[in-house]
Motif scaffolding. Structure first.
Motif, short mmCIF file in Angstrom:
data_model
loop_
_atom_site.label_atom_id
_atom_site.label_comp_id
_atom_site.label_asym_id
_atom_site.label_seq_id
_atom_site.Cartn_x
_atom_site.Cartn_y
_atom_site.Cartn_z
N MET A 67 54.10 14.22 -17.58
CA MET A 67 53.30 15.10 -18.66
C MET A 67 52.68 16.35 -17.92
O MET A 67 52.18 16.21 -16.85
CB MET A 67 52.27 14.29 -19.42
N LYS A 68 53.25 17.43 -18.30
CA LYS A 68 52.75 18.72 -17.73
C LYS A 68 51.35 18.88 -18.20
O LYS A 68 50.84 18.53 -19.40
CB LYS A 68 53.52 20.00 -18.42
N THR A 69 50.40 19.47 -17.33
CA THR A 69 49.00 19.58 -17.56
C THR A 69 48.60 21.16 -17.33
O THR A 69 49.47 21.89 -16.48
CB THR A 69 47.86 18.87 -16.98
N ARG A 70 47.52 21.71 -17.68
CA ARG A 70 46.89 22.78 -17.47
C ARG A 70 45.36 22.86 -17.14
O ARG A 70 44.84 21.86 -17.72
CB ARG A 70 47.31 23.97 -18.59
N LYS A 71 45.07 23.65 -16.36
CA LYS A 71 43.58 23.71 -15.94
C LYS A 71 42.86 24.70 -17.02
O LYS A 71 43.39 25.85 -17.26
CB LYS A 71 43.27 24.16 -14.72
N ILE A 72 41.91 24.37 -17.50
CA ILE A 72 40.92 25.10 -18.36
C ILE A 72 39.51 25.06 -17.62
O ILE A 72 39.13 23.97 -17.10
CB ILE A 72 41.07 24.70 -19.59
N GLU A 73 38.50 25.93 -17.84
CA GLU A 73 37.34 26.22 -17.35
C GLU A 73 36.37 25.64 -18.55
O GLU A 73 36.62 26.35 -19.67
CB GLU A 73 36.94 27.54 -16.73
N ARG A 74 35.75 24.69 -18.26
CA ARG A 74 34.64 24.44 -19.45
C ARG A 74 33.30 24.72 -19.01
O ARG A 74 32.67 24.25 -17.97
CB ARG A 74 34.98 22.83 -19.76
N THR A 75 32.59 25.24 -19.93
CA THR A 75 31.04 25.43 -19.65
C THR A 75 30.01 24.62 -20.84
O THR A 75 30.56 24.40 -21.82
CB THR A 75 30.91 26.97 -19.74
N ARG A 76 29.05 24.41 -20.20
CA ARG A 76 28.05 23.51 -21.20
C ARG A 76 26.42 23.83 -20.49
O ARG A 76 26.38 24.07 -19.23
CB ARG A 76 28.41 21.92 -20.87
N LEU A 77 25.62 23.53 -21.26
CA LEU A 77 24.32 23.98 -20.93
C LEU A 77 23.84 22.32 -20.34
O LEU A 77 23.87 21.45 -21.09
CB LEU A 77 23.31 24.37 -22.15
N VAL A 78 23.28 22.43 -19.26
CA VAL A 78 22.68 21.26 -18.73
C VAL A 78 21.20 21.44 -18.04
O VAL A 78 20.93 22.82 -17.84
CB VAL A 78 23.59 20.85 -17.53
N PRO A 79 20.30 20.67 -18.29
CA PRO A 79 18.94 21.00 -17.54
C PRO A 79 19.04 20.90 -16.00
O PRO A 79 19.52 20.09 -15.41
CB PRO A 79 18.31 19.53 -18.27
N HIS A 80 18.20 21.87 -15.76
CA HIS A 80 17.76 22.11 -14.14
C HIS A 80 16.26 22.19 -13.80
O HIS A 80 15.95 23.16 -14.53
CB HIS A 80 18.71 23.18 -13.68
N THR A 81 16.08 21.55 -12.90
CA THR A 81 14.41 21.35 -12.73
C THR A 81 14.23 21.96 -11.19
O THR A 81 14.95 21.41 -10.35
CB THR A 81 13.80 19.97 -12.87
N VAL A 82 13.50 22.91 -11.10
CA VAL A 82 12.97 23.27 -9.73
C VAL A 82 11.44 23.71 -9.76
O VAL A 82 10.93 24.05 -10.85
CB VAL A 82 13.54 24.82 -9.55
#
Length: 283
Positions: A1-16
């Protein structure tokens, strides 16, 4: 099965340093590729091919008829006029496409396009026959426009979405209602402009009538009448003091008449003692 690459973005918590913020996290994932839509590819190819045919026909017809007309006029004018022959039936086909969901109106454009095509083919045939002195070359040259129109007609059929009779009637009624509303827009604007002109004319006539009656005929009044004395003309907004001075300068001396004049041109609620004080000061 052929596939294709996609870029996915999402908001994630980041602590500094104990401070947490929502940041974008990007990742590349592989998803199954949809199968190739060959029908759409063929549809696009047909459309591109039809456009190429129309372009070739327009070029050929312009060159042939322009060469024919250049015998009686300058070349620039001849070739410019030659563009009209194929451009006419091309424009009719564009109108036919826009009216594809209105068969009655599209029929008119279709017939006009056929007549325009016939005239264009006849002119190309005449050019080939006169230049080569044989009807074969003229017929072959004229067939270019016919092939182009046929190819574009097939492309239009590929993109067409036929409607059943009931849906066609529904579309016709809805379009009639919307077209009626659109038609009323310029009509309302025209009526509003007309009403504004009428109103302006009426104001102008009223102003002329008022200026003409500002000094009415006083011949019918009795000399003994208290209104026989001329009243001073109001020249603009006045204070009570200015109104008193104007009345006195005009020969009005009776306090009651001065008070009446002040209330007429300056202040309808002017007090009698105030007017009397201004009369004494002016005296």
């Amino acid at each position: 099965m052929k596939t294709r690459k996609i870029e996915r973005t999402r908001l994630v918590p980041h602590t500094v340093d104990g401070h947490t913020e929502m940041v974008l996290d990007r990742e590349v994932i592989e998803v199954p590729a949809p199968p190739r839509d060959w029908d759409q590819l063929v549809r696009v190819a047909v459309t591109v091919g039809a456009a190429i045919l129309v372009t070739a026909s327009l070029t050929w017809t312009t060159a042939s008829i322009g060469d024919l007309l250049s015998a009686v006029t300058i070349a620039a004018v001849a070739y410019t006029a030659a563009v009209a022959f194929d451009a006419s039936w091309i424009m009719c086909m564009a109108v036919e496409w826009l009216l594809r969901y209105d068969p009655e109106r599209a029929q008119v454009a279709r017939r006009a396009g056929r007549w325009a095509l016939a005239v264009s083919m006849g002119a190309v045939f005449a050019h080939g026959y006169l230049i080569a002195d044989t009807w074969v070359i003229g017929a072959v040259g004229a067939a270019v426009s016919a092939l182009a129109k046929g190819g574009w007609s097939m492309a239009m059929r590929v993109h067409a979405r036929p409607l059943d009779p009931r849906t066609q009637q529904w579309v016709a009624k809805r379009r009639a209602a919307v077209d009626g509303q659109l038609a009323l827009i310029p009509i309302r604007r025209e009526l509003q402009r007309g009403e504004a002109l009428v109103e302006a004319e009426q104001r102008s006539i009223g102003a002329l009538a008022d200026s003409g009656s500002a000094d009415p005929d006083q011949s019918g009044r009795s000399a003994d009448s208290p209104d026989a004395d001329p009243q001073p003309t109001a020249t603009g907004p006045m204070t009570i003091k200015d109104a008193v001075r104007t009345a006195l300068d005009s020969g009005i001396r009776e306090p009651d008449r001065v008070l009446a004049y002040v209330r007429q041109v300056a202040d309808a609620n002017a007090r009698e003692d105030t007017v009397a004080r201004y009369i004494r000061l002016a005296g």
